[in-house]
Design a protein around this motif. Sequence first.
Motif, PDB file in Angstrom:
ATOM      1  N   LEU A 111     -38.693   1.080  35.978  1.00  0.00           N
ATOM      2  CA  LEU A 111     -39.205   2.008  34.955  1.00  0.00           C
ATOM      3  C   LEU A 111     -38.479   3.337  35.116  1.00  0.00           C
ATOM      4  CD1 LEU A 111     -41.066   3.100  32.770  1.00  0.00           C
ATOM      5  CD2 LEU A 111     -42.947   3.126  34.408  1.00  0.00           C
ATOM      6  N   TYR A 112     -37.627   3.642  34.136  1.00  0.00           N
ATOM      7  CA  TYR A 112     -36.815   4.854  34.189  1.00  0.00           C
ATOM      8  C   TYR A 112     -37.531   6.022  33.527  1.00  0.00           C
ATOM      9  CZ  TYR A 112     -33.295   8.174  32.525  1.00  0.00           C
ATOM     10  OH  TYR A 112     -32.607   9.313  32.220  1.00  0.00           O
ATOM     11  N   GLU A 113     -37.665   7.087  34.274  1.00  0.00           N
ATOM     12  CA  GLU A 113     -38.209   8.331  33.709  1.00  0.00           C
ATOM     13  C   GLU A 113     -37.456   9.471  34.375  1.00  0.00           C
ATOM     14  OE1 GLU A 113     -40.416   9.582  31.326  1.00  0.00           O
ATOM     15  OE2 GLU A 113     -39.563  11.428  32.159  1.00  0.00           O
ATOM     16  N   PRO A 114     -36.691  10.255  33.593  1.00  0.00           N
ATOM     17  CA  PRO A 114     -35.835  11.280  34.209  1.00  0.00           C
ATOM     18  C   PRO A 114     -36.619  12.457  34.783  1.00  0.00           C
ATOM     19  CG  PRO A 114     -35.685  11.371  31.798  1.00  0.00           C
ATOM     20  CD  PRO A 114     -36.510  10.178  32.142  1.00  0.00           C
ATOM     21  N   ASP A 115     -37.809  12.737  34.248  1.00  0.00           N
ATOM     22  CA  ASP A 115     -38.544  13.929  34.671  1.00  0.00           C
ATOM     23  C   ASP A 115     -39.354  13.643  35.940  1.00  0.00           C
ATOM     24  OD1 ASP A 115     -39.664  16.727  33.436  1.00  0.00           O
ATOM     25  OD2 ASP A 115     -41.259  15.607  34.475  1.00  0.00           O
ATOM     26  N   ASP A 116     -39.119  14.454  36.986  1.00  0.00           N
ATOM     27  CA  ASP A 116     -39.761  14.182  38.281  1.00  0.00           C
ATOM     28  C   ASP A 116     -41.285  14.196  38.187  1.00  0.00           C
ATOM     29  OD1 ASP A 116     -37.283  14.013  39.357  1.00  0.00           O
ATOM     30  OD2 ASP A 116     -37.313  15.992  40.341  1.00  0.00           O
ATOM     31  N   ALA A 117     -41.816  15.217  37.530  1.00  0.00           N
ATOM     32  CA  ALA A 117     -43.275  15.353  37.460  1.00  0.00           C
ATOM     33  C   ALA A 117     -43.874  14.177  36.678  1.00  0.00           C
ATOM     34  CB  ALA A 117     -43.638  16.677  36.785  1.00  0.00           C
ATOM     35  N   ARG A 118     -43.229  13.839  35.572  1.00  0.00           N
ATOM     36  CA  ARG A 118     -43.726  12.719  34.765  1.00  0.00           C
ATOM     37  C   ARG A 118     -43.650  11.400  35.517  1.00  0.00           C
ATOM     38  NH1 ARG A 118     -41.661  13.139  28.641  1.00  0.00           N
ATOM     39  NH2 ARG A 118     -42.580  15.171  28.158  1.00  0.00           N
ATOM     40  N   ARG A 119     -42.624  11.290  36.344  1.00  0.00           N
ATOM     41  CA  ARG A 119     -42.465  10.054  37.099  1.00  0.00           C
ATOM     42  C   ARG A 119     -43.663   9.855  38.030  1.00  0.00           C
ATOM     43  NH1 ARG A 119     -37.260  11.017  38.145  1.00  0.00           N
ATOM     44  NH2 ARG A 119     -37.585  11.504  40.331  1.00  0.00           N
ATOM     45  N   GLU A 120     -44.118  10.960  38.630  1.00  0.00           N
ATOM     46  CA  GLU A 120     -45.275  10.836  39.514  1.00  0.00           C
ATOM     47  C   GLU A 120     -46.541  10.491  38.732  1.00  0.00           C
ATOM     48  OE1 GLU A 120     -46.478  13.892  42.653  1.00  0.00           O
ATOM     49  OE2 GLU A 120     -44.271  13.799  42.772  1.00  0.00           O
ATOM     50  N   LEU A 121     -46.707  11.170  37.582  1.00  0.00           N
ATOM     51  CA  LEU A 121     -47.867  10.873  36.725  1.00  0.00           C
ATOM     52  C   LEU A 121     -47.846   9.413  36.296  1.00  0.00           C
ATOM     53  CD1 LEU A 121     -48.066  13.967  34.327  1.00  0.00           C
ATOM     54  CD2 LEU A 121     -49.737  13.272  36.073  1.00  0.00           C
ATOM     55  N   ALA A 122     -46.640   8.926  35.977  1.00  0.00           N
ATOM     56  CA  ALA A 122     -46.519   7.549  35.497  1.00  0.00           C
ATOM     57  C   ALA A 122     -46.985   6.572  36.567  1.00  0.00           C
ATOM     58  CB  ALA A 122     -45.077   7.257  35.095  1.00  0.00           C
ATOM     59  N   GLU A 123     -46.633   6.858  37.800  1.00  0.00           N
ATOM     60  CA  GLU A 123     -47.040   5.972  38.895  1.00  0.00           C
ATOM     61  C   GLU A 123     -48.569   5.879  38.967  1.00  0.00           C
ATOM     62  OE1 GLU A 123     -44.560   6.568  42.163  1.00  0.00           O
ATOM     63  OE2 GLU A 123     -45.076   4.614  43.013  1.00  0.00           O
ATOM     64  N   ASP A 124     -49.233   7.028  38.862  1.00  0.00           N
ATOM     65  CA  ASP A 124     -50.696   7.040  38.875  1.00  0.00           C
ATOM     66  C   ASP A 124     -51.268   6.302  37.675  1.00  0.00           C
ATOM     67  OD1 ASP A 124     -50.469   8.587  41.091  1.00  0.00           O
ATOM     68  OD2 ASP A 124     -50.965  10.486  40.093  1.00  0.00           O
TER      69      ASP A 124
END
Lengths: 340, 340
Positions: free
Chosen positions: B30-43
Amino acid sequence: MNQSIAVVGGGSIGIAWSIVFARAKRPVMLYEPDDARRELAEDDVMRRLRALAAHHLLDEGPEDVAARVELVGELSVAARGVSYVQECAPEDLDVKRSLFRELEALAAPDAVLASSSSAIPPSSIAQAVRDPSRILVAHPGNPPYLLPVVELVPSPFTDTRTLERAHTLLASVGMCPVRVHKEVEGFVFNRLQGAVLREAYCLVRDGVVDPRDVDTVMREGLGRRWAFLGPFETVELNTEGGVDAHATRMGPAYARMGAERGQHDPWTEAMVAQVSSAVQSRFPRDRWRDHVLWRDSALMALEAFRRRTSLLSGPAAAEQANNYPTNSAQGDDTREGGEQ
Amino acid sequence: MNQSIAVVGGGSIGIAWSIVFARAKRPVMLYEPDDARRELAEDDVMRRLRALAAHHLLDEGPEDVAARVELVGELSVAARGVSYVQECAPEDLDVKRSLFRELEALAAPDAVLASSSSAIPPSSIAQAVRDPSRILVAHPGNPPYLLPVVELVPSPFTDTRTLERAHTLLASVGMCPVRVHKEVEGFVFNRLQGAVLREAYCLVRDGVVDPRDVDTVMREGLGRRWAFLGPFETVELNTEGGVDAHATRMGPAYARMGAERGQHDPWTEAMVAQVSSAVQSRFPRDRWRDHVLWRDSALMALEAFRRRTSLLSGPAAAEQANNYPTNSAQGDDTREGGEQ
């Protein structure tokens, strides 16, 4: 005047209405002039009640409910002293008119006289009677004991109290009455259904999609939300910012799709504001995220239910699981329960 | 080339697609360039998987499914060696075009490149790349792990094998792919939804019905059938004689309702015959009565289910029964199960 209801016509809709009233503990006089049909109707009431009982949808035994339905061959007997008449004769204006003329003379002066018609406007019936103030259309889904919506359509001559009394009575027997304020062809139920069918036929005609895939898009997509959310409610929860944001973002695209079909009905700000405010009375916008979570929970519950029963997957799957009665085994109600 | 899938974009749709593939045992990048969004996505992946587990919709623990989803910040890492890419970037043509140009260079030469777009035609994306033969739109409902339909829309340059491979893959992960043969605005899903919304807005504008009652007609009527029957299937079983009899009897009325909206698209004999024959491949006409009994059994099962859960009755009823998580209690997954 007593609590009794008269249902006029022992066909499929008349039988279904009799079940609606009888399961709500109302005595029903079900009028059917044809002797042979009257007997068939008696069997059909019982067969349907047994199916409802097998699905745990009755509070009492099917015989107890059936005992409240009296089949009668005389209209004068059926209409005597009842507070409400639900007419379910064939969709033929002359038949309806002459029935309502008789009912007007036979029923108590303050009895509500409702027609189940899906196609005949109430004013066409009203023209034939002396006092049209107590006549309206109460159009159900099919069958009304499983689809609770019922459209109340007054003619211009219908008294407000008639509408109110029909609304109160139908709500008291577990139906969801909606008010149709004007006599438009198709009322609301068939207007919405027709809009889908017209678009669906166009898409097939133009080679955009195969007919079976139209059904799939509804069954495996749109219809799963519309089973518990209306179309305005659906877009309210689909778009952050609700109906208003949806109209801004999607309105122009929907206008173009409409224009391809000859339609030019812009969604004005006033229209969108009216819809938005109505939807928010059920789904206050400040709890939008909660409501989206609720929607997803409801979809999950529905999906879990689908997996537990084969019934929603189609007749072949259900039959394989011995889950629904075939025509040849109609009397065998032990096979009717889908949810063992 | 391995079994892995790349999902491009860690927003709501990308997360939902990742769940679709991961629960079907496919490794997902799952590619997400934005660091903060990547963490939110994991949750968010975990939160949604817990909700599915609480509804008994996972075959294994939510952690096992989540373990198959790898969040990555580099497109080159996400696309390396995968057989299928599901792009879920924002609905912006320039963003999509540049992504597909990159994907074309990064992904294996025979990887299928699918866009989740609901509004951008695949040929607009195809114009920007060197080899458009492996690009198509695969438009899901929302969320795709609960609404299985997915519309496959090729551009004129899409290779038939691309379509076939996308169809096979998506069916193998439990989706219901439908083929949209031409690039029309709204595809099929939003064409049908739009037809309902346009008619609904007109009825409100013209004072025929209050917005809340439009929702009631769907939720307590039409939608209960459409949850497991498409619009053509519904009329097949509503009318003795099926789709053909329905078109004869109701066609003229629906044509008049259409004409009121500017539409003139007659249902020709050929169109009706095509639809009739398609519907009968699922519902052979000689077993019509059996299928009507099946439909009623399915409606009864659905109604019995509604009575067992408060979830389908709306957020207020569900909340009262402590049946769905509110926003403030998102982490508290013990409250997520609607179906204890």
